[in-house]
Design a protein around this motif. Structure first.
Motif, short mmCIF file in Angstrom:
data_model
loop_
_atom_site.label_atom_id
_atom_site.label_comp_id
_atom_site.label_asym_id
_atom_site.label_seq_id
_atom_site.Cartn_x
_atom_site.Cartn_y
_atom_site.Cartn_z
N ALA A 44 0.82 -1.23 0.00
CA ALA A 44 0.00 0.00 0.00
C ALA A 44 0.84 1.26 0.00
N GLY A 45 2.13 1.15 0.31
CA GLY A 45 3.00 2.31 0.23
C GLY A 45 3.33 2.95 1.56
N ALA A 51 0.52 5.90 8.46
CA ALA A 51 -0.77 5.97 9.15
C ALA A 51 -0.91 4.85 10.18
N LEU A 52 -0.53 3.65 9.79
CA LEU A 52 -0.60 2.51 10.70
C LEU A 52 0.26 2.76 11.94
N ASN A 53 1.50 3.22 11.74
CA ASN A 53 2.39 3.45 12.86
C ASN A 53 1.93 4.60 13.74
N LEU A 54 1.23 5.56 13.16
CA LEU A 54 0.77 6.70 13.93
C LEU A 54 -0.36 6.33 14.88
N THR A 125 -1.95 13.99 8.96
CA THR A 125 -2.20 14.96 7.90
C THR A 125 -3.42 14.52 7.10
N PRO A 126 -3.99 15.43 6.28
CA PRO A 126 -5.14 15.03 5.45
C PRO A 126 -4.86 13.82 4.57
N ALA A 127 -3.60 13.61 4.22
CA ALA A 127 -3.26 12.50 3.33
C ALA A 127 -3.38 11.14 4.02
N ILE A 128 -3.28 11.11 5.34
CA ILE A 128 -3.26 9.82 6.04
C ILE A 128 -4.34 9.68 7.10
N VAL A 129 -5.09 10.75 7.41
CA VAL A 129 -6.02 10.69 8.53
C VAL A 129 -7.11 9.66 8.30
N ASP A 131 -6.92 6.86 6.59
CA ASP A 131 -6.33 5.54 6.81
C ASP A 131 -6.21 5.25 8.30
N CYS A 132 -5.85 6.27 9.09
CA CYS A 132 -5.77 6.10 10.54
C CYS A 132 -7.13 5.70 11.11
N VAL A 133 -8.17 6.38 10.67
CA VAL A 133 -9.52 6.13 11.18
C VAL A 133 -10.01 4.73 10.78
N ILE A 134 -9.79 4.37 9.53
CA ILE A 134 -10.23 3.05 9.05
C ILE A 134 -9.55 1.93 9.83
N TYR A 135 -8.22 1.99 9.93
CA TYR A 135 -7.47 0.96 10.64
C TYR A 135 -7.87 0.92 12.12
#
Length: 442
Positions: A44-45, A51-54, A125-129, A131-135
């Motif tokens: 996934a890049g 995002a996962l680590n955050l 950031t908007p680019a990863i938020v 993904d953070c919420v989904i995970y």
């Protein structure tokens, strides 16, 4: 393999046989916990991996309740069994699992609702938020299973069913790896697929032990019980150090990310995430040994067998010392290949990660003694000293080190912070054992 009972005299061979399932369990758990990161990073890049680590430290913090009830509760249950009160032990065990389930559900619900603002507060950031919420929300939905899985690992050892615990953990790990391959690699579901894979593995790790403990006439089983605030308080106090370890790890990870963002930007955060994954694997041996020994210490202390306590203590120090040397060597030797596993597509990030891991790995020479020291005091029912050791090594001294050293040594100071914290904690651990030697071992 024949189970080794709590009441036996432990040679090196018997001790290793007794703790080996728990050690293997922790190593397997650590491996499948990082499988998500491996698949997400390579499929996934880097943004999804960041995002996962955050968000992962928040999930670990909420799941810490399971470690506290499992470790502290198993020590209390083992102590009660050592006193010969089997029915009372089963009542305490049942009560603790019920409390864990109820409290875990409430915590998970709160986290599910607030995960978006939490992610923003952590710097998403908007680019990863998203993904953070989904995970985060997928794993929060299964968080009670995660708590129960962590708790059952300790109680299965107390029930003298460590081999069963190992089998369940291996099954959970295989489930996670297969699901990650299917959902992330084949179906390209990205971070959502990784979260679903982990959730499925947690359900396996929680449901199977629950079915086992529903059967009467095991060494431990679910029985009629009532809320016992005294027993609950003792279990929480005994296991406070294990909960503090997980909570502290979350806080410290946030501070590491903050410092690394200052000195290296997003690559620094990604590098630390990889190092934390690798450290989790190597330190699993120490944590597994500590969890495996905990019921032995509790049982023998409850039975008044100080000679056997001294035997366990001395042999454990020898085993920990040998393991520390071997683990440190392996971590330094394989630093570059391990970095390439996660970010081989980015040479600069790979080099940064390998260099940081080589320094960080020196902490493995020291941390095993601190982890064992904290667990030993937990088994003795002295939750205060156990929590003090964990509080120092995972929070106070690490925070001081990670905030101070980079100001003098720059980026390299971040990697040395954990080494300095472990060294200072070891001085305290040695002092506490010296002061309490007569009380517990003589």
């Amino acid at each position: 393999m024949t189970n080794v009972g709590l009441s036996e005299h432990f040679t090196y061979r018997k001790l290793i046989r007794f703790v080996l399932p728990c050690v293997t369990m922790m190593i397997v758990t650590s491996v499948y916990c990082i499988v998500d990161g491996f698949f997400v990073s390579n499929c996934a890049g880097k943004n999804a991996f960041t995002a996962l680590n955050l968000i992962y430290p928040v999930l670990m913090a909420l799941g810490a309740l399971g470690f506290m009830i499992g470790t502290g509760g198993s020590a209390l249950v083992a102590f009660t069994l050592g006193e010969g009160r089997k029915e009372r032990a089963n009542q305490i065990f049942t009560m603790l699992i019920l409390v864990l389930t109820g409290a875990g559900a409430v915590l998970s619900m709160v986290g599910f609702i607030w995960i978006h603002p939490i992610a923003l507060a952590l710097g998403a950031t908007p680019a990863i938020v998203e993904d953070c919420v989904i995970y985060g929300r997928i794993l929060l939905a299964s968080n009670v299973f995660f708590m129960l899985q962590n708790s059952y690992q300790s109680f299965l050892v107390t029930a003298e069913r460590a081999n069963m615990g190992l089998g369940i953990t291996v099954a959970s790990g295989i489930m996670n790896i297969i699901m990650d391959f299917v959902l992330v690699y084949l179906l390209d579901l990205g971070i959502a697929g990784a979260a679903l894979a982990t959730a499925a593995s947690q359900m396996v790790g929680a449901v199977i032990p629950t079915i086992y403990f529903l059967r009467p006439n095991n060494r431990l089983w679910f029985t009629r019980t009532r809320l016992d605030l005294s027993a609950l308080g003792k279990a929480c106090m005994n296991g406070a150090s294990e909960m503090m370890t997980n909570l502290s790890t979350s806080v410290v990870t946030i501070l590491y990310n903050f410092q690394l963002m200052r000195f290296a930007g997003e690559d620094g955060v990604a590098a630390y995430g990889i190092i934390a994954y690798v450290a989790f694997i190597f330190m699993a041996l120490f944590f597994g040994y500590a969890v495996g020994c905990n019921p032995l210490v509790g049982f023998n202390y409850g039975a008044g067998r100080k000679k056997e306590l001294r035997n366990l203590f001395s042999k454990s120090l020898s085993i920990t010392g040998i393991a520390a040397i071997v683990i440190t060597f392996l971590a330094v030797w394989f630093a570059t290949p391990l970095a390439k596993m996660f970010v081989g597509y980015d040479p600069a990030l790979c080099e940064m990660t390998a260099g940081g891991l080589k320094i960080y790995s020196l902490s493995f020479l020291l941390c095993g003694f601190n982890i064992f020291g904290s667990a030993f005091f937990t088994g003795l029912g002295n939750g205060k000293l156990s929590a003090l050791i964990s509080f120092l090594r995972t929070l106070v001294l690490q925070i001081a080190a990670v905030l101070t050293l980079p100001e003098f040594f720059g980026m390299v100071g971040v990697w040395w912070a954990v080494v300095v914290a472990e060294a200072l904690t070891l001085l305290v651990t040695v002092f506490l054992f010296a002061v309490n030697r007569t009380k517990y071992l003589v």
